[in-house]
Design a protein around this motif. Structure first.
Motif, mmCIF file in Angstrom:
data_model
loop_
_atom_site.group_PDB
_atom_site.id
_atom_site.type_symbol
_atom_site.label_atom_id
_atom_site.label_comp_id
_atom_site.label_asym_id
_atom_site.label_seq_id
_atom_site.Cartn_x
_atom_site.Cartn_y
_atom_site.Cartn_z
ATOM 1 N N MET A 14 0.842 -1.200 0.000
ATOM 2 C CA MET A 14 0.000 0.000 0.000
ATOM 3 C C MET A 14 0.878 1.251 0.000
ATOM 4 S SD MET A 14 -1.672 -0.743 3.691
ATOM 5 C CE MET A 14 -0.883 -1.964 4.728
ATOM 6 N N LYS A 18 0.237 2.307 -6.831
ATOM 7 C CA LYS A 18 -0.444 1.453 -7.827
ATOM 8 C C LYS A 18 -1.602 2.195 -8.500
ATOM 9 C CE LYS A 18 -1.270 -1.410 -4.688
ATOM 10 N NZ LYS A 18 -1.006 -1.615 -3.359
ATOM 11 N N ASP A 37 -9.859 -2.286 -4.800
ATOM 12 C CA ASP A 37 -10.465 -1.726 -3.577
ATOM 13 C C ASP A 37 -11.691 -0.869 -3.907
ATOM 14 O OD1 ASP A 37 -8.607 -2.842 -1.868
ATOM 15 O OD2 ASP A 37 -7.367 -1.035 -1.738
ATOM 16 N N VAL A 48 -13.360 0.163 2.701
ATOM 17 C CA VAL A 48 -12.613 -1.053 3.039
ATOM 18 C C VAL A 48 -12.502 -1.230 4.561
ATOM 19 C CG1 VAL A 48 -10.258 -2.007 2.995
ATOM 20 C CG2 VAL A 48 -11.301 -1.162 0.876
ATOM 21 N N PHE A 60 -12.638 -9.716 4.025
ATOM 22 C CA PHE A 60 -12.177 -8.804 2.976
ATOM 23 C C PHE A 60 -11.394 -9.571 1.909
ATOM 24 C CE2 PHE A 60 -8.798 -6.202 1.152
ATOM 25 C CZ PHE A 60 -9.564 -5.238 0.510
ATOM 26 N N ARG A 61 -10.528 -10.493 2.360
ATOM 27 C CA ARG A 61 -9.695 -11.232 1.398
ATOM 28 C C ARG A 61 -10.561 -12.061 0.443
ATOM 29 N NH1 ARG A 61 -5.752 -8.075 1.472
ATOM 30 N NH2 ARG A 61 -4.648 -7.926 3.435
ATOM 31 N N GLY A 82 -5.188 -4.454 -4.484
ATOM 32 C CA GLY A 82 -4.865 -4.101 -3.101
ATOM 33 C C GLY A 82 -3.524 -4.742 -2.720
ATOM 34 N N GLY A 83 -2.831 -4.117 -1.753
ATOM 35 C CA GLY A 83 -1.487 -4.581 -1.393
ATOM 36 C C GLY A 83 -1.411 -6.039 -0.950
ATOM 37 N N GLY A 84 -2.529 -6.571 -0.414
ATOM 38 C CA GLY A 84 -2.491 -7.939 0.097
ATOM 39 C C GLY A 84 -3.083 -8.964 -0.863
ATOM 40 N N ARG A 121 -6.450 2.877 6.056
ATOM 41 C CA ARG A 121 -5.904 1.531 5.843
ATOM 42 C C ARG A 121 -5.837 0.802 7.185
ATOM 43 N NH1 ARG A 121 -3.247 4.736 1.720
ATOM 44 N NH2 ARG A 121 -3.148 3.635 -0.251
ATOM 45 N N PRO A 122 -6.740 -0.163 7.352
ATOM 46 C CA PRO A 122 -6.869 -0.796 8.666
ATOM 47 C C PRO A 122 -5.564 -1.413 9.171
ATOM 48 C CG PRO A 122 -8.298 -1.871 7.016
ATOM 49 C CD PRO A 122 -7.711 -0.662 6.380
ATOM 50 N N LEU A 123 -4.742 -1.934 8.264
ATOM 51 C CA LEU A 123 -3.543 -2.627 8.726
ATOM 52 C C LEU A 123 -2.482 -1.663 9.266
ATOM 53 C CD1 LEU A 123 -3.119 -5.411 5.989
ATOM 54 C CD2 LEU A 123 -4.183 -5.564 8.238
ATOM 55 N N ARG A 140 5.490 -10.529 2.338
ATOM 56 C CA ARG A 140 4.938 -10.507 0.979
ATOM 57 C C ARG A 140 5.983 -10.431 -0.116
ATOM 58 N NH1 ARG A 140 0.132 -6.124 2.009
ATOM 59 N NH2 ARG A 140 -1.087 -7.373 3.492
HETATM 60 C C1 S3P Z 1 -4.200 -3.784 2.066
HETATM 61 C C2 S3P Z 1 -4.018 -2.784 1.153
HETATM 62 C C3 S3P Z 1 -5.077 -1.839 0.777
HETATM 63 C C4 S3P Z 1 -6.458 -2.462 1.021
HETATM 64 C C5 S3P Z 1 -6.568 -2.987 2.408
HETATM 65 C C6 S3P Z 1 -5.507 -4.051 2.724
HETATM 66 C C7 S3P Z 1 -3.064 -4.676 2.385
HETATM 67 O O1 S3P Z 1 -4.978 -1.492 -0.595
HETATM 68 O O2 S3P Z 1 -6.709 -3.485 0.092
HETATM 69 O O3 S3P Z 1 -6.436 -1.904 3.298
HETATM 70 O O4 S3P Z 1 -3.293 -5.775 2.923
HETATM 71 O O5 S3P Z 1 -1.908 -4.314 2.078
HETATM 72 P P1 S3P Z 1 -3.843 -0.503 -1.192
HETATM 73 O O6 S3P Z 1 -2.622 -1.314 -1.435
HETATM 74 O O7 S3P Z 1 -4.430 0.004 -2.460
HETATM 75 O O8 S3P Z 1 -3.644 0.565 -0.192
#
Ligand code: S3P
Length: 190
Positions: A14, A18, A37, A48, A60-61, A82-84, A121-123, A140
């Motif tokens: 994140m 991107k 997202d 999100v 979410f995943r 998304g980053g994950g 961003r919750p994480l 990752r």
């Molecule tokens: C996440 C990245 C976020 C979003 C969510 C979880 C992650 O997207 O999907 O908060 O796990 O890295 P971005 O990469 O667009 O910020």
């Protein structure tokens, strides 16, 4: 660019850019731009972070994997994931098989500088977001590297330079105009 029908996927932590790079690239290639997202948010009608609150990261995943599986069926789109997203093995293979995957690589310290005030961003809502970014990258990095066809460092390069570089990688090499291209027969001419 006309006639480009494969998809282009952007992956990376994140804050790596991107969405910004994807949007600019799509404009350059004249392709539709999508963001997994945003797609999830527009379909559920909530941000999100609310999905994380109500359904946890696992919920979410699942939504993320489903949406990417669906969007990757389209032809000729630029998709910022998304980053994950790469945590899901099915997503990794879908991305690699249906387009060109570009990993925007960034240093946790730079990401932290950009996102230290982020509340969406919750994480990152922890006492030590920099440590969290480092942990996420450790976990990752191998997945990003295994999924990507091309890795680009975002550090010093601006968006325009990144877009130029990606466009060069995506376009087929130009045929030389002097007729000396391999297989042109120029060498065997009498
Ligand atoms: C996440 C990245 C976020 C979003 C969510 C979880 C992650 O997207 O999907 O908060 O796990 O890295 P971005 O990469 O667009 O910020």
């Amino acid at each position: 660019m006309d006639g480009f029908s494969r998809n282009v996927y952007l992956i990376g932590l994140m804050g790596a850019g991107k969405t910004t790079v994807g949007r600019a690239l799509a404009r350059r290639l004249r392709l539709p731009f999508l963001d997994s997202d945003h797609e999830i948010e527009s379909r559920t009608g909530v941000p999100v972070r609310t999905i994380f609150e109500l359904e946890g990261e696992a919920g979410f995943r699942m939504r993320e994997a489903n949406i990417i599986a669906e969007l990757s069926q389209r032809d000729g789109v630029v998709l910022a994931t998304g980053g994950g997203a790469v945590l899901d093995a099915g997503t990794r293979s879908v991305l690699r098989a249906s387009g060109t995957v570009i990993y925007l690589r960034a240093r946790p310290e730079d990401l932290y500088r950009r996102m230290r005030h982020d509340r969406d961003r919750p994480l990152l809502q922890t006492g030590d977001p920099l440590a969290r970014l480092r942990e996420l990258l450790d976990l990752r990095r191998p997945l990003y590297e295994a999924t990507a066809h091309l890795t680009l460092d975002t550090g010093e390069q601006g968006v325009a330079r990144l877009v130029n570089r990606i466009e060069r990688e995506l376009l087929p090499p130009e045929q030389p105009l002097d007729g000396n291209a391999p297989g042109s027969g120029a060498d065997s001419a009498p």
